[in-house]
Structures are given as C-alpha cells and as structure tokens.
Design an enzyme around this catalytic site. Sequence first.
Site, PDB file in Angstrom:
ATOM      1  N   GLY A  49       0.902  -1.221  -0.062  1.00  0.00           N
ATOM      2  CA  GLY A  49       0.207  -0.162   0.003  1.00  0.00           C
ATOM      3  C   GLY A  49       0.844   1.108  -0.142  1.00  0.00           C
ATOM      4  O   GLY A  49       2.163   1.185   0.100  1.00  0.00           O
ATOM      5  N   GLN A  54       3.132   9.601   2.272  1.00  0.00           N
ATOM      6  CA  GLN A  54       4.393   9.009   1.696  1.00  0.00           C
ATOM      7  C   GLN A  54       5.019   9.901   0.556  1.00  0.00           C
ATOM      8  O   GLN A  54       6.310   9.514   0.408  1.00  0.00           O
ATOM      9  CB  GLN A  54       4.348   7.591   1.590  1.00  0.00           C
ATOM     10  CG  GLN A  54       4.076   6.904   2.972  1.00  0.00           C
ATOM     11  CD  GLN A  54       3.944   5.584   2.922  1.00  0.00           C
ATOM     12  OE1 GLN A  54       2.998   5.016   2.561  1.00  0.00           O
ATOM     13  NE2 GLN A  54       5.110   4.732   2.873  1.00  0.00           N
ATOM     14  N   CYS A 102       7.435  -1.026   5.713  1.00  0.00           N
ATOM     15  CA  CYS A 102       6.937   0.168   5.291  1.00  0.00           C
ATOM     16  C   CYS A 102       7.813   0.768   4.350  1.00  0.00           C
ATOM     17  O   CYS A 102       9.083   0.863   4.685  1.00  0.00           O
ATOM     18  CB  CYS A 102       6.808   1.272   6.567  1.00  0.00           C
ATOM     19  SG  CYS A 102       6.058   2.792   5.788  1.00  0.00           S
ATOM     20  N   LEU A 103       7.474   1.324   3.280  1.00  0.00           N
ATOM     21  CA  LEU A 103       8.361   1.953   2.206  1.00  0.00           C
ATOM     22  C   LEU A 103       9.025   3.295   2.482  1.00  0.00           C
ATOM     23  O   LEU A 103      10.142   3.665   2.254  1.00  0.00           O
ATOM     24  CB  LEU A 103       7.666   2.281   0.829  1.00  0.00           C
ATOM     25  CG  LEU A 103       6.776   1.123   0.040  1.00  0.00           C
ATOM     26  CD1 LEU A 103       6.374   1.521  -1.098  1.00  0.00           C
ATOM     27  CD2 LEU A 103       8.096   0.092  -0.206  1.00  0.00           C
ATOM     28  N   HIS A 144      -2.784   0.030   8.477  1.00  0.00           N
ATOM     29  CA  HIS A 144      -1.523   0.726   8.183  1.00  0.00           C
ATOM     30  C   HIS A 144      -1.510   2.064   7.519  1.00  0.00           C
ATOM     31  O   HIS A 144      -0.874   3.060   7.992  1.00  0.00           O
ATOM     32  CB  HIS A 144      -0.410  -0.312   7.683  1.00  0.00           C
ATOM     33  CG  HIS A 144       0.888   0.004   7.164  1.00  0.00           C
ATOM     34  ND1 HIS A 144       1.956  -0.404   7.954  1.00  0.00           N
ATOM     35  CD2 HIS A 144       1.343   0.857   6.414  1.00  0.00           C
ATOM     36  CE1 HIS A 144       3.189   0.136   7.578  1.00  0.00           C
ATOM     37  NE2 HIS A 144       2.683   1.262   6.534  1.00  0.00           N
ATOM     38  N   GLU A 145      -2.304   1.920   6.442  1.00  0.00           N
ATOM     39  CA  GLU A 145      -2.263   3.268   5.387  1.00  0.00           C
ATOM     40  C   GLU A 145      -2.928   4.279   6.128  1.00  0.00           C
ATOM     41  O   GLU A 145      -2.805   5.367   5.833  1.00  0.00           O
ATOM     42  CB  GLU A 145      -2.622   2.740   4.112  1.00  0.00           C
ATOM     43  CG  GLU A 145      -2.166   1.816   3.316  1.00  0.00           C
ATOM     44  CD  GLU A 145      -0.628   1.959   3.121  1.00  0.00           C
ATOM     45  OE1 GLU A 145      -0.060   3.247   3.182  1.00  0.00           O
ATOM     46  OE2 GLU A 145       0.193   0.991   3.160  1.00  0.00           O
ATOM     47  N   HIS A 148      -1.001   6.141   8.388  1.00  0.00           N
ATOM     48  CA  HIS A 148      -0.221   7.200   7.675  1.00  0.00           C
ATOM     49  C   HIS A 148      -0.916   8.601   7.484  1.00  0.00           C
ATOM     50  O   HIS A 148      -0.174   9.739   7.559  1.00  0.00           O
ATOM     51  CB  HIS A 148       0.293   6.724   6.291  1.00  0.00           C
ATOM     52  CG  HIS A 148       1.480   5.646   6.179  1.00  0.00           C
ATOM     53  ND1 HIS A 148       2.761   6.212   6.706  1.00  0.00           N
ATOM     54  CD2 HIS A 148       1.745   4.517   5.831  1.00  0.00           C
ATOM     55  CE1 HIS A 148       3.469   5.360   6.693  1.00  0.00           C
ATOM     56  NE2 HIS A 148       3.211   4.337   5.984  1.00  0.00           N
TER      57      HIS A 148
END
Length: 182
Positions: A49, A54, A102-103, A144-145, A148
């Site tokens: 995702g 981000q 996580c990216l 998670h998203e 963010h």
Amino acid sequence: MAILKVARLGHPVLRTVAAPVPVPEIRLSETQRLIDDMIETMREYNGAGLSATQVHTLKQIAVIEVLSNPRYPDAPQIPLTVIVNPIVTPLTDAMEEGWEGCLSIPDLRGMVPRYTEVRLQAYDRAGEPVSLIAKDFFARVIQHETDHLNGVVFLDRMKDLSTLTHLAEWNKYWLGVTEQDE
Ligand code: NI
C-alpha cells in the site's frame, strides 16, 4: 504516469495529518493523476500500500494492492483498492500480531498488533462512497495506510521494539518461524 519520491522516516510530512479531499475534487484530473502515480510508485517498490503523505502530499488518499509480492511472499492477494477520506472502525476487540514493513522505513520489519476485522468507509477514485468489511491481512493494510494519513507509522503501534529487524536478518532468523505472519 510517474514514479514519485517516497518520504523516509524523519521527514516531517510523515508526522503530519492529511486533509480530507473535497468529494467534487476526487474526479479532477490533478487528483486522478496523483492516484495513478501513487499506484505506479507502489508497484515499482513492491509496496502492499501507499499513502499520499508518503509521497509528500497531505491529502487523505491511499492505494492498496497485493498481487504476488516478493516483499510479502505468503500474503493473501488484495485487488487494487483506492481509498479517499477513509474512516476505519474496528468491529472486534481482537488484535493479532503480524509482520509489517513500510516503504518509508526501508529494510526494517516488526511485529505489529492490529484489529482483525474493521469496517472501512471511504470514497473510491470515481468519488463514489464505499463501505466494506475487511479482515486479517486486508484489515491490517487498511489500518497501516490509514495511520499514515494521521501521521502515525507502524513503529508507533508496536508493543515493544524487540522484534524490530532488518530484512536480511528477518529472512535469516524469522521467516517461517511464526504463524502470525500473514
Ligand atoms: Ni507504510
């Protein structure tokens, strides 16, 4: 389409709450281009995702997709899902620990407790309201998203940091060890 630069931990944008997108603006070409670029960026880096924060854009937009993903070889597949202005409501008190990466926190994994079932209310990329119930890994990625978009990263959700591991060590010491990994 373009591959966007992904903010890494320490960049203040990751700790900033994103603004809701006015519904009439979802269909604007500017928003559609952002969504297309986010999808391309997520795929380029094998993310499960990606949130707009981000990629340095403080709008409440996230994209999710899990096809066969080398970063999550055992994860169940999730079709491409675009969510705008998501509201996530837990439908259970039950939480389960599972590995997350996580990216924006490259090369690290940690065990994170998440609700196993949530209701997601959001808008899709056409500006239509969406309401769905997600379980297990899909519920995890949604949480998670959505975190963010509220300036929260998975490290904040860990009970403690004892499972935090570099990816090479994860592959060496943890892969296949635990049943909780989706
Ligand atoms: Ni992330």
